[in-house]
Design a protein around this motif. Structure first.
Motif, PDB file in Angstrom:
ATOM      1  N   GLU A 286      50.780  40.046   9.051  1.00  0.00           N
ATOM      2  CA  GLU A 286      51.524  39.656  10.311  1.00  0.00           C
ATOM      3  C   GLU A 286      52.468  40.704  10.593  1.00  0.00           C
ATOM      4  OE1 GLU A 286      51.308  36.522  11.219  1.00  0.00           O
ATOM      5  OE2 GLU A 286      50.179  36.102   9.355  1.00  0.00           O
ATOM      6  N   ALA A 287      52.895  41.191  12.037  1.00  0.00           N
ATOM      7  CA  ALA A 287      53.419  42.219  12.438  1.00  0.00           C
ATOM      8  C   ALA A 287      53.699  41.867  13.996  1.00  0.00           C
ATOM      9  CB  ALA A 287      52.541  43.495  12.527  1.00  0.00           C
ATOM     10  N   ASP A 288      55.230  42.126  14.154  1.00  0.00           N
ATOM     11  CA  ASP A 288      56.030  41.983  15.704  1.00  0.00           C
ATOM     12  C   ASP A 288      55.427  40.650  15.984  1.00  0.00           C
ATOM     13  OD1 ASP A 288      56.098  44.868  15.700  1.00  0.00           O
ATOM     14  OD2 ASP A 288      53.900  45.019  16.450  1.00  0.00           O
ATOM     15  N   GLY A 289      55.563  39.878  14.948  1.00  0.00           N
ATOM     16  CA  GLY A 289      55.672  38.335  15.200  1.00  0.00           C
ATOM     17  C   GLY A 289      54.386  37.483  15.618  1.00  0.00           C
ATOM     18  N   ALA A 290      53.226  38.522  15.581  1.00  0.00           N
ATOM     19  CA  ALA A 290      51.986  37.987  15.693  1.00  0.00           C
ATOM     20  C   ALA A 290      51.142  38.193  14.493  1.00  0.00           C
ATOM     21  CB  ALA A 290      51.346  38.893  16.941  1.00  0.00           C
ATOM     22  N   THR A 291      49.904  37.504  14.643  1.00  0.00           N
ATOM     23  CA  THR A 291      48.986  37.676  13.331  1.00  0.00           C
ATOM     24  C   THR A 291      47.788  38.630  13.851  1.00  0.00           C
ATOM     25  OG1 THR A 291      49.432  35.401  12.736  1.00  0.00           O
ATOM     26  CG2 THR A 291      47.496  36.390  11.729  1.00  0.00           C
ATOM     27  N   TRP A 292      47.372  39.406  12.763  1.00  0.00           N
ATOM     28  CA  TRP A 292      46.447  40.483  13.113  1.00  0.00           C
ATOM     29  C   TRP A 292      45.480  40.416  12.430  1.00  0.00           C
ATOM     30  CZ3 TRP A 292      47.705  44.789  16.893  1.00  0.00           C
ATOM     31  CH2 TRP A 292      48.969  44.610  17.370  1.00  0.00           C
ATOM     32  N   LEU A 293      44.266  41.004  12.804  1.00  0.00           N
ATOM     33  CA  LEU A 293      43.012  40.923  12.031  1.00  0.00           C
ATOM     34  C   LEU A 293      42.603  42.465  11.939  1.00  0.00           C
ATOM     35  CD1 LEU A 293      40.373  40.141  10.736  1.00  0.00           C
ATOM     36  CD2 LEU A 293      39.325  39.959  12.588  1.00  0.00           C
ATOM     37  N   ARG A 294      42.739  43.075  10.542  1.00  0.00           N
ATOM     38  CA  ARG A 294      42.749  44.378  10.314  1.00  0.00           C
ATOM     39  C   ARG A 294      40.975  44.985  10.486  1.00  0.00           C
ATOM     40  NH1 ARG A 294      44.966  44.102   5.849  1.00  0.00           N
ATOM     41  NH2 ARG A 294      47.127  45.006   6.448  1.00  0.00           N
ATOM     42  N   THR A 295      40.865  45.062  11.903  1.00  0.00           N
ATOM     43  CA  THR A 295      39.385  45.147  12.229  1.00  0.00           C
ATOM     44  C   THR A 295      39.121  46.735  12.001  1.00  0.00           C
ATOM     45  OG1 THR A 295      39.925  45.482  14.589  1.00  0.00           O
ATOM     46  CG2 THR A 295      38.904  43.559  13.795  1.00  0.00           C
ATOM     47  N   THR A 296      40.395  47.700  12.135  1.00  0.00           N
ATOM     48  CA  THR A 296      40.152  49.149  11.734  1.00  0.00           C
ATOM     49  C   THR A 296      39.512  49.406  10.410  1.00  0.00           C
ATOM     50  OG1 THR A 296      42.547  49.154  11.095  1.00  0.00           O
ATOM     51  CG2 THR A 296      41.862  50.074  13.430  1.00  0.00           C
ATOM     52  N   ALA A 297      39.481  48.510   9.611  1.00  0.00           N
ATOM     53  CA  ALA A 297      38.899  48.793   8.210  1.00  0.00           C
ATOM     54  C   ALA A 297      37.271  48.644   8.400  1.00  0.00           C
ATOM     55  CB  ALA A 297      39.389  47.632   7.114  1.00  0.00           C
ATOM     56  N   PHE A 298      36.923  48.047   9.460  1.00  0.00           N
ATOM     57  CA  PHE A 298      35.394  48.005   9.546  1.00  0.00           C
ATOM     58  C   PHE A 298      34.818  48.599  10.713  1.00  0.00           C
ATOM     59  CE2 PHE A 298      37.128  44.305   7.345  1.00  0.00           C
ATOM     60  CZ  PHE A 298      36.622  44.193   6.109  1.00  0.00           C
ATOM     61  N   GLY A 299      35.540  49.780  11.101  1.00  0.00           N
ATOM     62  CA  GLY A 299      35.002  50.658  12.032  1.00  0.00           C
ATOM     63  C   GLY A 299      35.651  50.373  13.762  1.00  0.00           C
ATOM     64  N   ASP A 300      36.359  49.407  13.685  1.00  0.00           N
ATOM     65  CA  ASP A 300      37.040  49.330  15.084  1.00  0.00           C
ATOM     66  C   ASP A 300      38.020  50.149  15.328  1.00  0.00           C
ATOM     67  OD1 ASP A 300      37.442  47.905  17.461  1.00  0.00           O
ATOM     68  OD2 ASP A 300      38.554  46.146  16.888  1.00  0.00           O
ATOM     69  N   ASP A 301      38.233  50.344  16.629  1.00  0.00           N
ATOM     70  CA  ASP A 301      39.023  51.459  17.103  1.00  0.00           C
ATOM     71  C   ASP A 301      40.762  51.051  17.012  1.00  0.00           C
ATOM     72  OD1 ASP A 301      39.239  49.745  19.086  1.00  0.00           O
ATOM     73  OD2 ASP A 301      39.074  51.138  20.777  1.00  0.00           O
ATOM     74  N   LYS A 302      40.928  49.886  16.872  1.00  0.00           N
ATOM     75  CA  LYS A 302      42.241  49.267  16.513  1.00  0.00           C
ATOM     76  C   LYS A 302      42.349  47.944  16.046  1.00  0.00           C
ATOM     77  CE  LYS A 302      42.878  47.381  21.771  1.00  0.00           C
ATOM     78  NZ  LYS A 302      43.629  47.916  22.781  1.00  0.00           N
ATOM     79  N   ASP A 303      43.343  47.509  15.499  1.00  0.00           N
ATOM     80  CA  ASP A 303      43.386  46.277  14.754  1.00  0.00           C
ATOM     81  C   ASP A 303      43.546  45.221  15.950  1.00  0.00           C
ATOM     82  OD1 ASP A 303      43.264  47.258  12.365  1.00  0.00           O
ATOM     83  OD2 ASP A 303      45.150  47.088  11.882  1.00  0.00           O
ATOM     84  N   ARG A 304      43.060  44.020  15.938  1.00  0.00           N
ATOM     85  CA  ARG A 304      43.082  42.983  16.923  1.00  0.00           C
ATOM     86  C   ARG A 304      44.087  41.819  16.769  1.00  0.00           C
ATOM     87  NH1 ARG A 304      40.609  45.522  21.014  1.00  0.00           N
ATOM     88  NH2 ARG A 304      38.982  46.827  19.952  1.00  0.00           N
ATOM     89  N   VAL A 305      44.906  41.543  17.502  1.00  0.00           N
ATOM     90  CA  VAL A 305      45.641  40.187  17.630  1.00  0.00           C
ATOM     91  C   VAL A 305      44.809  39.081  17.802  1.00  0.00           C
ATOM     92  CG1 VAL A 305      47.741  38.771  18.670  1.00  0.00           C
ATOM     93  CG2 VAL A 305      47.699  41.324  18.651  1.00  0.00           C
ATOM     94  N   ILE A 306      45.126  38.139  16.648  1.00  0.00           N
ATOM     95  CA  ILE A 306      44.154  36.802  16.796  1.00  0.00           C
ATOM     96  C   ILE A 306      45.171  35.794  17.213  1.00  0.00           C
ATOM     97  CG2 ILE A 306      42.426  37.592  15.517  1.00  0.00           C
ATOM     98  CD1 ILE A 306      43.383  36.650  12.821  1.00  0.00           C
ATOM     99  N   ILE A 307      46.650  35.802  16.337  1.00  0.00           N
ATOM    100  CA  ILE A 307      47.691  34.690  17.024  1.00  0.00           C
ATOM    101  C   ILE A 307      48.622  35.251  17.610  1.00  0.00           C
ATOM    102  CG2 ILE A 307      48.952  32.415  16.464  1.00  0.00           C
ATOM    103  CD1 ILE A 307      45.856  32.187  15.941  1.00  0.00           C
ATOM    104  N   LYS A 308      48.944  35.045  19.093  1.00  0.00           N
ATOM    105  CA  LYS A 308      49.820  35.675  19.755  1.00  0.00           C
ATOM    106  C   LYS A 308      51.066  35.289  19.020  1.00  0.00           C
ATOM    107  CE  LYS A 308      47.929  34.514  23.652  1.00  0.00           C
ATOM    108  NZ  LYS A 308      47.740  34.417  24.868  1.00  0.00           N
ATOM    109  N   SER A 309      52.277  36.238  19.578  1.00  0.00           N
ATOM    110  CA  SER A 309      53.593  35.797  19.104  1.00  0.00           C
ATOM    111  C   SER A 309      54.375  34.367  19.753  1.00  0.00           C
ATOM    112  CB  SER A 309      54.730  37.070  19.700  1.00  0.00           C
ATOM    113  OG  SER A 309      54.797  36.928  21.002  1.00  0.00           O
TER     114      SER A 309
END
Length: 559
Positions: A286-309
């Motif tokens: 969780e960060a900035d009131g949203a739910t994030w998927l840590r995709t950078t751990a698997f080669g993505d260029d940035k983590d992705r918001v999956i549930i918005k604020s």
């Protein structure tokens, strides 16, 4: 001798050498399939293999020495005319005329099964393609995926895979809202909103919705409050539009096994379950009131918001749930075919695949297709009479027909931009690739009919040794390549390889037709050469029909 037969013979020779103690290998070191292929230059032989180079290090010897040992053993086998060692350790094999000619009979007897293998037997594949939003007719990019995707499904099935064709029905989100507002506006005699959809088809569907409502005895939606009226046009309009899409695809020879509704992922709780599974795996924060998927751990260029604020699911959340749903339905491989504007989708989805513990590019494969440009009278064709903004499936089919449309879209690598000359595709000339291949099949069938009239019958005789002319050998060599072409097309997800092969085979046949006779001249008697060449003629027709079938294109009896 077919490539498969030669490969099996090479494996037997290797195993015999191992058992005799001539090679310092174990039986487990010998590959299940020895790869054979055509030499780049035919004068080097009928077939070539680099198996000696592959195994020499394990055998503790040099590649050329192992090749010479294998050549001496192979030379003694029935059907092998000569074996030469070339370069650092290649084996060039020539088969005798009779062994090569036997392929003609083998192809005819195999019929529609020739070219099919069990290479992917036991593999369940979910192939998603087209998936156009139900907000308008299928545009030319989607038509390319219809042709390529259906051809790929057929090719994969030809290698034994169990393939499910799936259409992702996007009935959730802002584009559907814009579609509904556009229909309502047209029904009320207004212009669609600025962010809405134009084109005659919007007016046509709006009118059809009003007719459906009246026929059902329901209240005219134009008299309802705006939000209620919009819902009527949403439900009935999407159903109407998608019905037209399905009908167009069916007429194009493309039918799907599953139509998956995006809405079902949100209504069933699938999104929440997928997020929870990733959370339990430690990949969600969780960060900035949203739910994030840590995709950078698997080669993505940035983590992705999956549930918005605001608590709503981001678009990628549906994609995550959809991928998991496919895997839970038991599919070993999930293949998704997307348009040129989806390159950014690959990294994040491969990261999702890895986050679930799967293997990117194996369990999940994403194919990106490039744009299609239609040319008419030398100029780009950019607008549909009905859609108003894009060229549609109906435009292409109306211009050239289903066969030419499917073939022209499937004959080039999907990751390259494609220019299609509509004027060329209606020509009855060798410059038109689909005509060139289909004409070869029609000519083959005409030769068979003519042979029957002259009393040349396959059943009367077959003597493979009579197929001794250079043109016979070239045509037989081309026929022998078909199973490998199909296998490679499946492995590389490139059905265009089948089309290019068919064009090469058609060329070999046309040259053979000019040089070799199936029927006798004048009053000359029918002999075994004529009868055997009829087998070769019919074998070629069978392979062309099989190949065209993999592309969803007809093999005409007459043209």
């Amino acid at each position: 001798m077919t490539p498969a037969q030669l490969a099996a013979l090479l494996r037997t020779v290797l195993l015999d050498a191992v058992d005799a103690g001539d090679v310092a290998l174990s039986r487990e070191d010998v590959p299940d399939t020895v790869k054979v292929e055509r030499p780049r230059q035919r004068e080097h032989g009928d077939w070539a293999t680099n198996v000696a180079m592959q195994l020499a290090k394990k055998a503790g010897t040099n590649p050329r020495g192992l090749a010479e040992l294998l050549a001496a053993r192979l030379q003694q086998a029935d059907g092998v005319a000569a074996v030469e060692v070339a370069g650092p350790g290649f084996l060039n094999v020539r088969v005798d005329t009779g062994a090569a000619g036997e392929l003609a009979r083998a192809v005819v007897e195999a019929g529609a099964e020739y070219g099919r293998t069990e290479a992917k037997a036991g593999t369940r594949i979910n192939l998603e393609f087209v998936s156009a939003n139900p907000t308008g007719p299928i545009h030319i990019g989607g038509v390319r995926w219809a042709a390529v995707g259906d051809s790929l499904a057929r090719v994969l099935q030809a290698t034994g895979a169990e393939v499910t064709r799936e259409y992702y029905f996007n009935d959730h989100g802002a584009q559907i809202d814009r579609f509904a507002r556009s229909l309502l506006a047209r029904a009320c005699g207004e212009e669609p909103p600025e962010d809405g959809y134009g084109g005659q088809y919007i007016q046509d569907i709006a009118d059809a919705v009003l007719q459906d409502v009246a026929a059902a005895g329901e209240t005219d939606p134009r008299t309802l409050p705006r939000p209620m009226a919009q819902e009527v046009f949403r439900a009935r309009g999407v159903e109407r539009m998608f019905g037209e899409i399905r009908a167009s695809l069916h007429e194009f020879g493309v039918d799907f096994d599953v139509y998956f509704h995006e809405d079902s992922l949100h209504e069933s709780g699938a999104v929440e379950r997928a997020v929870q599974r990733l959370r339990e795996a430690g990949h969600v924060y969780e960060a900035d009131g949203a739910t994030w998927l840590r995709t950078t751990a698997f080669g993505d260029d940035k983590d992705r918001v999956i549930i918005k604020s605001d608590g709503n699911a981001a678009y990628i959340a549906g994609d995550i749930a959809y991928y998991l749903d496919k895997r839970e339905r038991g599919f070993d491989e999930v293949i998704i075919m997307l348009g040129a504007d989806h390159h950014g989708y690959i990294g994040r989805m491969m990261a999702v695949c890895a986050a679930f513990g799967d293997t990117p590019d194996v369990n999940l494969q994403i194919l990106i297709g490039q744009m299609v440009n239609l040319l008419k009278d030398g100029a780009p064709l950019r607008m549909s009479k009905r859609a108003g903004t894009v060229v549609t499936m109906e435009d292409l089919v109306d211009a050239v027909g289903v066969d030419a449309a499917r073939y022209s879209l499937a004959r080039s690598s999907a990751d390259t931009t494609l220019d299609i000359d509509l004027d060329l595709l209606v020509q009855r000339s060798n410059d038109n690739p689909v005509y060139y291949v289909q004409y070869a099949h029609a000519r083959i069938r005409n030769v068979a009919r003519n042979a029957a009239e002259h009393g040349v019958l396959r059943e009367d005789a077959f003597d493979a040794g009579t197929l001794d002319q250079p043109a016979d050998g070239v045509l037989l060599a081309a026929l022998a390549q078909f199973p490998e072409v199909v296998t490679r097309a499946a492995e590389l997800r490139e059905p265009h390889r089948v089309a290019r092969y068919l064009e090469s085979l058609a060329g070999a046949y046309h040259k053979w037709y000019d040089q070799c006779r199936v029927t006798p001249r004048g009053e000359d008697p029918v002999d075994d050469t004529h009868r055997t060449r009829l087998w070769l003629n019919d074998a070629t027709g069978q392979v062309i029909a099989n190949g065209l079938g993999l592309l969803g294109v007809s093999a005409p009896e007459r043209m």
